[in-house]
Structures are given as C-alpha cells and as structure tokens.
Enzyme design. Sequence first.
Site, PDB file in Angstrom:
ATOM      1  N   GLY A  38      28.183 -21.522  49.966  1.00  0.00           N
ATOM      2  CA  GLY A  38      28.770 -21.860  48.678  1.00  0.00           C
ATOM      3  C   GLY A  38      29.104 -20.613  47.875  1.00  0.00           C
ATOM      4  CB  SER A  39      30.334 -17.267  48.912  1.00  0.00           C
ATOM      5  OG  SER A  39      31.473 -17.730  49.594  1.00  0.00           O
ATOM      6  NE  ARG A  40      35.220 -21.705  48.307  1.00  0.00           N
ATOM      7  CZ  ARG A  40      35.784 -22.322  49.326  1.00  0.00           C
ATOM      8  NH1 ARG A  40      37.035 -22.070  49.626  1.00  0.00           N
ATOM      9  NH2 ARG A  40      35.134 -23.206  50.030  1.00  0.00           N
ATOM     10  CG  MET A  41      29.709 -23.276  44.431  1.00  0.00           C
ATOM     11  SD  MET A  41      28.495 -24.482  44.937  1.00  0.00           S
ATOM     12  CE  MET A  41      28.429 -25.473  43.449  1.00  0.00           C
TER      13      MET A  41
END
Length: 108
Positions: A38-41
């Site tokens: 979930g790196s975009r979070m």
Amino acid sequence: MPGFLFYGLVVSVLTRRPALGLGSYMQLEVIVLAAGQGSRMRSAIPKVLHQVAGVPLLEHVARLAKSLSPLRTTVIYGHGGEKVLEALGHLDVDWVEQRERLGTGHAV
C-alpha cells in the site's frame, strides 16, 4: 479466475464443480490477496489495517466473503504480517503468508 477489487484489495473467486452425478451446483472458494504494501497510501500501517467506518479494510472483505457462504476463504497476507494477524487473527479464514512478493500474479 474471476475476481474484483474491494477497497483496493484483490478478491478472487474460485468455483469447483462436483463430481459427475452429484448435481450441477458449484462450490465457492474465495482468495483475498492482501499482501501488498500500500505504498501509495504513504502510511506505516499495513493497507489492510486502514479503517473504513471504524473497521479494518480486510475485515470488511472477510465479512463480504462470509456472506457468500464459501467452502473456504483464504487470505494471502504479507506486508506487516505480524500486525495483521494480531489485529485480525480472529477472522474465520485460512491465513497464508506470502514471504516473497513479486506482484499480484505471483501470489496465486
């Protein structure tokens, strides 16, 4: 294998036909691909533990899966695994750890 996105988690639905002569129904199995970072979070919290309406994302998915009365629900988890199991280990699912994460297709 049919599938859909639910709260950003990939949910795959497997069906099995019974042996010949046992009828034409299909048994449902659900696989939830929940190993992503979930790196975009941009958060230290594993994606599946982020909450919507006070409930972790993965718990919403598990509740939906349970409502389908599947033969089995399997959650493939990875990133933040210890935290995920600590928070959601009470869910009635089979847990499978994906240690090496090389993309969505790699899990299945």
